[in-house]
Enzyme design. Structure first.
Site, PDB file in Angstrom:
ATOM      1  N   TYR A 174       6.158  -9.876   7.018  1.00  0.00           N
ATOM      2  CA  TYR A 174       6.064  -8.439   7.247  1.00  0.00           C
ATOM      3  C   TYR A 174       6.584  -8.126   8.642  1.00  0.00           C
ATOM      4  O   TYR A 174       6.478  -8.949   9.565  1.00  0.00           O
ATOM      5  CB  TYR A 174       4.609  -7.961   7.160  1.00  0.00           C
TER       6      TYR A 174
ATOM      7  N   ASP B  17       0.820  -1.216   0.000  1.00  0.00           N
ATOM      8  CA  ASP B  17       0.000   0.000   0.000  1.00  0.00           C
ATOM      9  C   ASP B  17       0.850   1.261   0.000  1.00  0.00           C
ATOM     10  O   ASP B  17       2.034   1.226   0.317  1.00  0.00           O
ATOM     11  CB  ASP B  17      -0.874   0.026   1.253  1.00  0.00           C
TER      12      ASP B  17
END
Lengths: 264, 264
Positions: free
Chosen positions: B115, B57
């Protein structure tokens, strides 16, 4: 602590030098001093001069610049810190604020300034998370040569060889109190120097020359010659780039002036 | 390794997400994929699609995004890496380049993505050197509650509670292989999660909710309810901001596909 209805507040500042044309106010250029003065005017309603412990050049960072500014006496240091941090742009930050005597001067009262310079020898130092904060050299440096270079520096002497040519200097004698190369994690080497004063671009010329010794491009004797004979024929290497340099700490004689331990 | 006169090159990428509207090409917006495709076109003379392991994003960083692109067969991986790094803007960097079979697909062949999310609890996390790379919370978090939260996550289940509402998702089942909070130096906590796949904004919703548990704003039972009953009444906390999130590593089934160990 007050002169009339004013209070003098000392600020310990961090800034990312990339977005600034250095510390000092210049017409039409974005500077750290200028940004802080603009915010101080917004929150106090009057233009007030922010005094720094010294100038930093365009692109040079700080994790311990010291500055003072007078506020109306109704302001506490902690309220000033909060108001400044709420309004300053994200690349400058007040780590600490403290009331000091009106007579305190961040430049004239300073007894030593510590700078740190990071040189990236690992390829990873070119990553976007490191490259803005070091000289991403990407070449190995010989530890022994770096350390022998740093060991030459302490003491009082003329550093005119390591000053930007043609710059007017108020005296050329500097006392280097401490100088050392230490590992910068797995990424390279960090050079730390503490001195009472510096000539213009002095740390960057010293680092540029020591790095050339460390990678075998020049002999250590050339560094010796530059230090021992400022009127000699020897010339320095080009200055190391500004993005590796940090003003890390400014020291004052009284313990009450000493800012918190610096963080890098 | 070649199909006709082409060679497929895998890239391991770092990028500072601040300057990008995410990974994926979008008209008139600066994206990571778009910047790389522009440089590939400059150096090969033809527009070529860069395939990523997945989208990140706007504002999200990477220290181990994996992408592939085809080059004319005369290009070696190391020459491609050098040419890309010479021309790419400073906020995106190719750590590694390697030739892979033409059939290799960075998204469909991936078996896990890791992540990392950094939360700054110390005041210093608001410094310009840290704030762009973490959620500068500035509040203490209770270690025991963070760790109990992370321990709930491993396993296969619907994570629909932790997906951006109204987003079409291709399936809601995810297998979390590993989830843990560890210290981020003196600055705060880092959350690491490895899963086969993620729903949209899933890591940021998980972190936002776990942080609210860790600072005592919500009960751990609410996290349990969100995980056990996606159709229940419970709602997540707001998603944690993108600047704390890093795509750290993408794993592939064959050892020959595994990129170098990541660095943060």
């Amino acid at each position: 602590m007050h002169a009339g209805d004013e209070v003098r507040i000392l600020l310990v500042l961090h800034y990312d030098g990339r977005g600034f044309h250095g510390w000092q106010v210049q017409p039409d250029l974005r500077t750290v001093q200028g940004e802080i003065e603009t915010v101080v005017e917004r929150i106090t309603g009057a233009r007030r001069t922010v005094l720094g412990s010294g100038r930093t050049d365009a692109g040079v960072h700080a994790t311990g610049q010291v500055a003072t500014v007078s506020f109306p006496a109704r302001w506490s240091a902690s309220r000033a810190r909060k108001a400044l941090n709420a309004l300053l742009p994200r690349d400058v930050w007040v780590e600490e604020a403290r009331e000091v005597p009106m007579a305190f001067h961040p430049r004239y009262d300073a007894v030593a300034r510590t700078y740190r310079y990071r040189v990236g020898t690992a390829a990873l130092s070119a990553s976007p998370f490191h490259r803005p904060y070091c000289w991403a050299l990407g070449e190995a440096l010989e530890e022994g040569l770096l350390k022998r270079g740093a060991a030459l520096l302490p003491g009082t002497r003329s550093f005119r060889s390591f000053a930007k040519a043609g710059q007017p200097q108020r005296g050329e004698m500097c006392t280097v109190q401490e100088a050392a190369w230490t590992p910068w994690g797995d990424l390279g080497w960090a050079f730390t120097i503490r001195a009472n004063r510096y000539l213009h671009h002095m740390v960057r010329y010293l680092v540029g020359t020591m790095v050339d010794v460390g990678r075998g491009r020049r002999a250590l004797d050339e560094l010796v010659a530059l230090l021992e004979d400022p009127d000699g024929e020897a010339t320095t290497s080009p200055p190391a780039p500004p993005e590796g340099l940090y003003l890390e700490r400014v020291r004052y004689p009284s313990p009450s002036f000493v800012p918190s331990p610096p963080h890098a």
